[in-house]
Scaffold this motif. Structure first.
Motif, PDB file in Angstrom:
ATOM      1  N   ILE A  62       0.866  -1.219   0.034  1.00 55.35           N
ATOM      2  CA  ILE A  62       0.030   0.057   0.005  1.00 55.35           C
ATOM      3  C   ILE A  62       0.867   1.319   0.189  1.00 55.35           C
ATOM      4  CG2 ILE A  62      -1.732   1.197   1.492  1.00 55.35           C
ATOM      5  CD1 ILE A  62      -3.094  -1.251   2.154  1.00 55.35           C
ATOM      6  N   PHE A 114       0.962   5.076   0.764  1.00 59.18           N
ATOM      7  CA  PHE A 114      -0.015   6.019   1.664  1.00 59.18           C
ATOM      8  C   PHE A 114       0.890   7.375   2.074  1.00 59.18           C
ATOM      9  CE2 PHE A 114       1.927   4.997   5.628  1.00 59.18           C
ATOM     10  CZ  PHE A 114       2.526   3.730   5.239  1.00 59.18           C
ATOM     11  N   LYS A 119      -4.661   6.758   1.689  1.00 58.10           N
ATOM     12  CA  LYS A 119      -4.105   5.714   0.855  1.00 58.10           C
ATOM     13  C   LYS A 119      -3.982   6.460  -0.642  1.00 58.10           C
ATOM     14  CE  LYS A 119      -5.771   1.925   3.398  1.00 58.10           C
ATOM     15  NZ  LYS A 119      -6.623   2.546   4.154  1.00 58.10           N
ATOM     16  N   GLU A 165      -2.370   0.937  -4.385  1.00 60.56           N
ATOM     17  CA  GLU A 165      -1.681  -0.283  -3.971  1.00 60.56           C
ATOM     18  C   GLU A 165      -0.836  -0.892  -5.150  1.00 60.56           C
ATOM     19  OE1 GLU A 165      -4.817  -2.005  -1.810  1.00 60.56           O
ATOM     20  OE2 GLU A 165      -4.859  -3.519  -3.263  1.00 60.56           O
TER      21      GLU A 165
END
Ligand SMILES: [Zn+2]
Length: 72
Positions: free
Chosen positions: A6, A8, A41, A44
């Motif tokens: 991920i 972020f 976020k 991904e």
């Protein structure tokens, strides 16, 4: 088993970071222990290499627009 990463933003300083999706927190270079759930976020990916490239691009855009990551 495929891993996911991920991308972020740190909730404290706004740096872009990435971590294994299984992780709950990630230590930012600013010292903040960022909770992934609470962080903004960006996206991904399955490849850490892609995550690093995306972050480099994001940091550059940010420094171009805000001068945030420029050092004297
Ligand atoms: Zn930070």
């Amino acid at each position: 088993m495929t891993k996911k990463y991920i991308i972020f933003q740190c909730t404290n300083c706004g740096r872009y970071l990435y971590t294994d999706k299984q992780h709950k927190t990630r230590q930012c270079p600013c010292g903040k222990q960022v909770k992934i759930k609470k962080a903004k976020k960006i996206g991904e990916t399955k490849k850490p290499k892609e995550a690093r490239q995306a972050i480099r691009k994001l940091q550059k855009e940010k420094s171009d627009t805000q001068g945030f990551f420029k050092y004297k």
